[in-house]
Design an enzyme around this catalytic site. Structure first.
Site, short mmCIF file in Angstrom:
data_model
loop_
_atom_site.label_atom_id
_atom_site.label_comp_id
_atom_site.label_asym_id
_atom_site.label_seq_id
_atom_site.Cartn_x
_atom_site.Cartn_y
_atom_site.Cartn_z
N LYS A 28 26.24 11.04 -39.98
CA LYS A 28 25.67 11.31 -41.31
C LYS A 28 25.53 12.81 -41.51
CE LYS A 28 21.04 11.15 -41.91
NZ LYS A 28 20.47 12.39 -42.47
N ASN A 29 25.05 13.51 -40.47
CA ASN A 29 24.75 14.92 -40.63
C ASN A 29 25.97 15.83 -40.54
OD1 ASN A 29 22.17 14.11 -41.07
ND2 ASN A 29 21.40 14.68 -39.06
N CYS A 122 9.59 15.78 -48.11
CA CYS A 122 10.11 14.45 -47.80
C CYS A 122 9.10 13.84 -46.84
CB CYS A 122 11.50 14.53 -47.18
SG CYS A 122 11.44 15.03 -45.47
N ARG A 127 9.63 20.57 -46.73
CA ARG A 127 10.96 20.94 -46.23
C ARG A 127 11.31 22.29 -46.89
NH1 ARG A 127 13.57 16.50 -44.02
NH2 ARG A 127 15.11 17.90 -43.12
N ASP A 130 13.27 28.48 -47.67
CA ASP A 130 13.20 29.94 -47.78
C ASP A 130 14.35 30.62 -47.01
OD1 ASP A 130 11.67 28.69 -45.63
OD2 ASP A 130 11.20 30.73 -44.97
N ASP A 312 15.59 14.03 -34.05
CA ASP A 312 15.94 12.78 -34.72
C ASP A 312 15.91 11.59 -33.77
OD1 ASP A 312 18.46 14.31 -36.86
OD2 ASP A 312 16.28 14.37 -36.85
N ARG A 404 19.65 4.95 -45.10
CA ARG A 404 20.08 6.33 -45.36
C ARG A 404 20.98 6.83 -44.23
NH1 ARG A 404 15.50 10.27 -45.79
NH2 ARG A 404 17.37 11.55 -45.62
C1 EPZ Z 1 18.83 18.86 -40.31
O1 EPZ Z 1 17.79 19.02 -41.27
C2 EPZ Z 1 19.08 17.37 -40.24
N1 EPZ Z 1 19.53 16.88 -41.54
C3 EPZ Z 1 17.80 16.66 -39.82
O2 EPZ Z 1 18.12 15.28 -39.66
C4 EPZ Z 1 17.35 17.19 -38.45
O3 EPZ Z 1 16.13 16.60 -38.10
C5 EPZ Z 1 17.17 18.72 -38.55
O4 EPZ Z 1 18.41 19.32 -39.02
C6 EPZ Z 1 16.82 19.34 -37.20
O5 EPZ Z 1 17.84 19.05 -36.28
C7 EPZ Z 1 20.83 17.04 -41.88
O6 EPZ Z 1 21.62 17.61 -41.14
C8 EPZ Z 1 21.24 16.47 -43.20
P1 EPZ Z 1 16.39 22.56 -40.18
P2 EPZ Z 1 17.44 20.51 -41.82
O7 EPZ Z 1 16.68 23.45 -41.34
O8 EPZ Z 1 18.68 21.30 -41.96
C9 EPZ Z 1 12.25 24.74 -40.89
C10 EPZ Z 1 17.84 13.01 -39.95
O9 EPZ Z 1 16.96 12.28 -39.48
N2 EPZ Z 1 12.92 25.43 -42.01
O10 EPZ Z 1 17.12 22.78 -38.90
O11 EPZ Z 1 16.56 20.36 -43.00
C11 EPZ Z 1 12.08 23.25 -41.17
O12 EPZ Z 1 10.91 23.03 -41.93
C12 EPZ Z 1 17.47 14.34 -40.54
O13 EPZ Z 1 19.09 12.76 -39.95
C13 EPZ Z 1 12.24 26.46 -42.66
O14 EPZ Z 1 11.09 26.78 -42.34
O15 EPZ Z 1 16.57 21.04 -40.61
C14 EPZ Z 1 12.01 22.65 -39.80
O16 EPZ Z 1 10.69 22.76 -39.33
C15 EPZ Z 1 15.97 14.51 -40.64
N3 EPZ Z 1 12.85 27.09 -43.70
C16 EPZ Z 1 12.91 23.56 -38.96
O17 EPZ Z 1 13.11 24.76 -39.74
C17 EPZ Z 1 14.12 26.76 -44.10
O18 EPZ Z 1 14.64 27.40 -45.05
C18 EPZ Z 1 14.27 22.98 -38.68
O19 EPZ Z 1 14.81 22.59 -39.92
C19 EPZ Z 1 14.80 25.73 -43.43
C20 EPZ Z 1 14.18 25.07 -42.38
#
Ligand code: EPZ
Length: 423
Positions: A28-29, A122, A127, A130, A312, A404
């Site tokens: 999916k990702n 979410c 989420r 920034d 995940d 999903r």
């Molecule tokens: C991706 O989400 C995945 N989704 C998530 O999978 C997965 O849990 C996550 O990466 C971590 O591996 C997809 O790939 C579609 P991040 P993403 O940006 O990109 C913080 C699932 O179950 N952050 O790596 O949103 C954020 O809040 C889903 O399949 C900021 O602070 O994750 C988090 O604490 C759920 N500012 C951390 O970084 C930002 O601008 C990691 O988030 C972006 C992120």
């Protein structure tokens, strides 16, 4: 269209041993960012091993709204981005899935102008985006944030930049790679996310003619190219679905063989199952897991960016820890609130206490059937795993969350011998 939650329900008769072979669905990702990236090409991209998921359907709806055509032939999706007419994404489509922010980089590179609403929070808590926005601003994009709406346009040109991420954000790394692929000049991302899905996206973009080096490492270099051309690409298998089904095998004392799996993507997950007493055999065709009669607790699980233990997989593996002999401490370092499944697992008789980002699981001998509700994607998977091992009839509502990310989960589990029905 407000989705009515709780309409899809699984009924599971637990306590059955599973057996057989599973061919893993596509990731999916990987599919979500690659579908967005097709906007960089003009013409028909062919994407194999693209899973049938509601999040994928939401991405296809966004592409069609913009003016693309998209059709599915089995597990292949064909997207034609030749003629696009709109540069905005309506709120309703943005809210159907949180990761729709991944369209920002692709759309700004194609249209020079984008309007979209904030993906909002979410089930996992806020989420923030920034890191996405500050990186794209460094590449020459003006982004006005106004009441949850993003209005973006390119000031004079989309150009490369040196970007250092404070957090190895998966989504931010992907948005930057996509925007940088056709920007003028070179972009260097430091502290980039290293997930296999990042590598898969880079492979797709390079097949389209991009020049991306170092994907999968902490420093990624993208030399902007004038124009990309459509490509054919097969998604990598979904490593989180693999971890989920391995938990299902572990809690039911089963032996399952996986094909279409890439073992190296699960190098931080296999040791957890081996520590729990499972045998993991990697053979030429795939991977087999054989569960012991009684699981022993894996002791400590800390979620980390790849190649660490994936956040995940935390929920599904917690269901395994719930029936393992001994105590397991989970530390969820990636998201603020990713324990919505804990209260529901306790309804099965699990013994789990949460303190901030730590969850302490005291394994019990037997889970008992219960009627529970899912509140997020991986939490739903954890409840299915628990129901498979709980003696008796359990009902799980909120299965639309599961759909999903898991393709035909009830069919996959039924084929392995589980008694599970969707009503
Ligand atoms: C991706 O989400 C995945 N989704 C998530 O999978 C997965 O849990 C996550 O990466 C971590 O591996 C997809 O790939 C579609 P991040 P993403 O940006 O990109 C913080 C699932 O179950 N952050 O790596 O949103 C954020 O809040 C889903 O399949 C900021 O602070 O994750 C988090 O604490 C759920 N500012 C951390 O970084 C930002 O601008 C990691 O988030 C972006 C992120």
């Amino acid at each position: 269209m407000e989705r009515v939650l709780g309409v899809s329900v699984y009924v599971v008769e637990g306590g059955r041993t599973l057996s057989g072979e599973v061919r893993l669905q596509g990731s999916k990702n990987s599919a979500l960012p690659i579908l967005a990236a097709t906007l960089l090409c003009r013409g028909e991209c062919v994407l194999h091993n693209c899973p049938r998921l509601s999040d994928v359907e939401a991405s296809l709806a966004i592409l069609r709204y913009i003016g693309c055509t998209a059709r599915r032939e089995g597990s292949t999706v064909i997207v034609d981005t030749g003629s696009v007419t709109r540069f905005d994404i309506p709120t309703e489509l943005m809210h159907r899935m949180r990761s729709s922010i991944i369209f920002l980089g692709a759309m700004i590179a194609r249209f020079d102008r984008v309007r979209m609403s904030f993906p909002g929070g979410c089930e996992l808590g806020p989420r923030p985006i920034d890191l996405h926005l500050s990186a794209l601003r460094e590449m020459g994009i003006e982004i006005c944030e106004d009441h949850g709406e993003l209005d973006c346009y390119i000031r004079d040109e989309l150009h490369g930049a040196r970007i250092s991420l404070p957090i190895p954000s998966v989504g931010a790394t992907e948005n930057i790679m996509i925007a940088a692929a056709t920007a003028r000049g070179t972009t260097v991302i430091s502290n980039a996310a290293r997930e296999p899905e990042i590598v898969d996206l880079a492979d797709f973009l390079n097949a389209c003619g991009a020049k991306i080096h170092g994907a999968g490492e902490s420093t990624v270099v993208i030399d902007g190219t004038e124009r990309l051309s459509p490509a054919v690409h097969a998604m990598i298998p979904d490593r989180i679905v693999a971890a989920t089904l391995m938990s299902a095998a572990a809690v039911t004392g089963s032996t399952i063989h996986f094909t279409g799996i890439i073992p190296s993507h699960l190098e931080s997950v296999f040791p957890v199952f081996r520590d729990s007493g499972c045998e993991i055999d990697i053979d030429g065709k795939g991977v087999s897991i054989s569960a012991p009669y009684r699981l022993t607790s894996p002791k400590l699980i800390r979620t980390m960016p790849y190649p660490g233990f994936p956040t995940d997989a935390q929920a599904p593996v917690m269901s395994m820890a719930a029936v393992a002999d001994g105590m397991t401490v989970f530390v969820e370092n990636m998201f603020l609130s990713r324990y919505s499944h804990v209260s529901e697992l306790c309804r099965f008789g699990a013994n789990i206490r949460v303190e901030g980002k730590v969850a302490v699981v005291d394994g019990v001998r037997q889970l008992l059937s219960a009627n529970v509700r899912a509140y997020d994607l991986r939490g739903a998977a954890a409840l299915v795993v628990a129901a498979l091992c709980a003696k008796g009839r359990s009902e799980i509502s909120g299965i639309e969350y599961l759909e999903r990310g898991y393709e035909d989960m009830e069919l996959v589990l039924s084929a392995l011998g589980a008694d599970i029905k969707k009503i």
